[in-house]
Design an enzyme around this catalytic site. Structure first.
Site: not given
Ligand SMILES: *Cc1c(COP(=O)(O)O)cnc(C)c1O
Length: 435
Positions: A146, A241, A269
């Site tokens: 994701y 990511d 995060k």
């Molecule tokens: C949480 C997450 C996102 C999205 O971040 P948001 O701040 O919710 O838009 C993207 N990539 C990864 C791997 C994530 O865990």
């Protein structure tokens, strides 16, 4: 006191009158586990307090950011000070440079860093940049990974091992999904074949190096090195990511653990300390394509916001300066996982328990879980029984089999003992269900 969610139940009904599904992010709704999400009143350290008066030991940590625990006194104090200096200027501040420096000190692959407001925004921006820099269109992603809710990254595999993108959500144009190629995670031959077919058109491969969004899955030995090698061979950029894994699976994220240097990295995060933040960065020659240094447009009214920068700086400072921060939190997480595993073994309940650093997942499956398809084979009904049994005993974990759990520095030995004890009860319920 018996567990009750009457006030939350009423609040949820009311919320649905005004907010789609009653929540501002879908997984909060408990759709997959059923029941009512507790409405949270406040949080402190390892604890969440809901409006019905229940207390929970929290392993969601706002889905990853709260590595120090909730309302950490130093972060809170820094925010109070920042608040009285004004909440947004739309002009440069020293705070933005300091956060960039703190990120770079731990992620040396990020030579230039741009702050945004969410992980979604970071991955969206980085794809535009990768396409501009390579003058290619296609992006490769992995099933079950994701990257936020961008159009181009919501496409994922159908049933085949490797499939050309089919939109995962209505509203995503097929023309965009069509330039997203989805491959199974941990599958080197699959990715090699995709490069053989489309190598000249692939701008970038974006990957959660340690996926946490299909439940937590670990890379096989040398897998990430193979991905690095293939991308380099074909002149495609490698984007890590690390919005979830950054400052989480290790101080320097998965790239530190597996010693891979990606071209670009997305963070979020933890680096926002609980405020809305994302960031992307990487090789200087690529990042210099971003406006105003270069031609690729990307902007944000609240980007680099002083409150978010302050929470991020206070958090990263504590992570860098607390003696053996990662050693201690990792050991604590290992102890918890060992305890849960022992209870499961005693009962003969088959679990796949994955952990790296302070992030972990349990899959109710007797088979190895190494990609999205194998993750989907776990027993969601067993998970749901376990989840609700934990919740009723005051243990708050992600309301889905396909999410990771997070430890914080605020969790105590007692919290961990209580969690293992609750787990024994919950696993017994799972065992009864299996009969
Ligand atoms: C949480 C997450 C996102 C999205 O971040 P948001 O701040 O919710 O838009 C993207 N990539 C990864 C791997 C994530 O865990």
């Amino acid at each position: 006191m018996a567990y009750t969610t009457e006030k939350s139940r009423q609040a949820f009904i009311e919320a649905k009158q005004h907010i789609p599904g009653g929540v501002n992010s879908p997984v909060r709704s408990f759709r997959s586990v059923g029941g009512t999400p507790p409405f949270i009143d406040s949080a402190s350290g390892s604890r969440l307090f809901d409006i019905d008066g229940n207390t929970y030991i929290d392993y969601v940590g706002s889905w990853g950011p709260m590595i120090l625990g909730h309302a950490h006194p130093i972060v809170t104090e820094a925010l109070k000070n920042a608040l009285s200096r004004g909440t947004s200027y739309g002009a440069p501040t020293l705070l933005e440079t300091e956060l960039a420096q703190r990120i770079k000190a731990v992620f040396p692959s990020m030579e230039l860093v741009r702050m945004v407001n969410s992980g979604t925004e970071a991955t969206m921006s980085v794809m535009r940049l990768a396409r501009a820099f390579t003058n290619r269109k296609k992006i490769v992603k992995f099933a079950g990974c994701y990257h936020g809710h961008n159009d181009g990254l919501l496409a994922k595999a159908g049933s085949g091992a490797t499939t050309l993108g089919i939109p995962d959500s209505p509203g995503v144009p097929e023309s965009i999904a069509a330039i997203t190629i989805t491959v199974a995670y941990n599958d080197v031959p699959g990715l090699t074949e995709i490069f053989r077919q489309h190598g000249e058109d692939i701008a970038a491969v974006i990957i959660e190096p340690v996926p946490g969004n299909m439940g937590m899955v670990l890379p096989r030995e040398n897998y990430l090195a193979s991905v690095r090698k293939l991308t380099a061979e074909y002149g495609a950029l490698l984007i890590f990511d690390e919005v979830m894994s950054g400052f989480r699976v290790a101080h320097g994220g998965a790239q530190e653990v597996f010693e891979i240097v990606p071209d670009l990295t997305c963070l979020g995060k933890v680096i926002g300390g609980g405020l809305p933040v994302g960031a992307y960065g990487g090789r200087r020659d690529i990042m210099e394509w971003i406006a105003p240094a270069g031609p690729v447009y990307q902007a944000g009214t609240l980007s680099g916001n002083p409150l978010a920068m302050t929470a991020g700086i206070a958090t990263l400072k504590l992570l860098a300066e607390t003696t053996e921060f990662y050693k201690i939190i990792n050991e604590k997480t290992a102890n918890l996982c060992d305890g849960i595993r022992q209870e499961a073994d005693k009962l003969g309940v088959k679990l796949q328990l994955h952990r790296l650093g302070s992030m972990f997942s349990l899959f109710f499956s007797d088979k190895l879980v190494y990609d999205y398809d194998s993750a989907k084979k776990s027993d969601v009904s067993a998970f749901n029984i376990y989840f609700h049994a934990m919740l009723e005993q005051g243990i708050y974990s992600a309301p889905s089999q396909f999410e990771a759990a997070f430890m914080s520095a605020a969790h105590t030995e007692e919290d961990i003992k209580a969690t293992i004890a609750a787990s024994a009860v919950a696993l017994r319920k799972v065992k009864e269900y299996y009969k």
